[in-house]
Motif scaffolding. Structure first.
Motif, mmCIF file in Angstrom:
data_model
loop_
_atom_site.group_PDB
_atom_site.id
_atom_site.type_symbol
_atom_site.label_atom_id
_atom_site.label_comp_id
_atom_site.label_asym_id
_atom_site.label_seq_id
_atom_site.Cartn_x
_atom_site.Cartn_y
_atom_site.Cartn_z
ATOM 1 N N ALA A 187 -10.597 31.964 -9.920
ATOM 2 C CA ALA A 187 -9.694 33.091 -9.672
ATOM 3 C C ALA A 187 -10.267 34.007 -8.591
ATOM 4 C CB ALA A 187 -9.442 33.862 -10.964
ATOM 5 N N ALA B 98 -9.829 32.347 -5.170
ATOM 6 C CA ALA B 98 -8.436 32.439 -4.735
ATOM 7 C C ALA B 98 -8.104 33.863 -4.293
ATOM 8 C CB ALA B 98 -7.501 32.006 -5.859
ATOM 9 N N HIS B 99 -8.563 34.850 -5.038
ATOM 10 C CA HIS B 99 -8.308 36.249 -4.694
ATOM 11 C C HIS B 99 -8.949 36.607 -3.352
ATOM 12 C CE1 HIS B 99 -7.051 40.278 -5.950
ATOM 13 N NE2 HIS B 99 -8.127 40.702 -5.309
ATOM 14 N N ASN C 99 -6.579 29.330 -10.201
ATOM 15 C CA ASN C 99 -5.591 29.676 -9.184
ATOM 16 C C ASN C 99 -4.305 28.868 -9.293
ATOM 17 O OD1 ASN C 99 -6.322 27.214 -8.143
ATOM 18 N ND2 ASN C 99 -7.103 27.965 -6.217
ATOM 19 N N ASN C 100 -4.133 28.103 -10.351
ATOM 20 C CA ASN C 100 -2.949 27.273 -10.460
ATOM 21 C C ASN C 100 -2.740 26.821 -11.903
ATOM 22 O OD1 ASN C 100 -0.717 25.837 -9.663
ATOM 23 N ND2 ASN C 100 -1.838 24.272 -8.551
#
Length: 102
Positions: A31, A34-35, A97-98
């Protein structure tokens, strides 16, 4: 430059996928990556995880899960974003992220 810390409340409900649970530390790192990817696209400095804030967020996420509720906390003094989704199809894959529904 200033240091930035990721202030995220991750509602983590253990999802069983083929009898294996999600590793929370891996999920957090995914996460964060991705951020920071989206921060880079907008010219913002990367941020880092903060173990104290993660512990506060995790404790609150567990309260929400135990009480089957979804609401912002009050009085923590920290920024907070909650997100949820629903489907009649089961989630078959999830990472930081998914996620995929079957």
């Amino acid at each position: 430059m200033s240091s930035f810390f990721l202030v995220v409340t991750i509602i983590f409900i253990q999802i069983q996928l083929n009898a294996s649970a999600i590793n929370l530390n891996t999920f957090r790192q995914q996460a964060l990556a991705a951020h920071n990817y989206y921060r880079r696209l907008h010219g913002a400095q990367p941020i880092a995880l903060n173990s104290t804030i993660n512990a506060i967020a995790q404790a609150y996420a567990e309260v929400l899960a135990a009480n089957d509720t979804f609401a912002h906390s009050s009085g923590s003094g920290l920024g907070e974003n909650l997100w949820g989704t629903g489907s009649s199809n089961p989630i078959t894959f999830v990472n930081g992220n998914n996620f995929l529904f079957s």
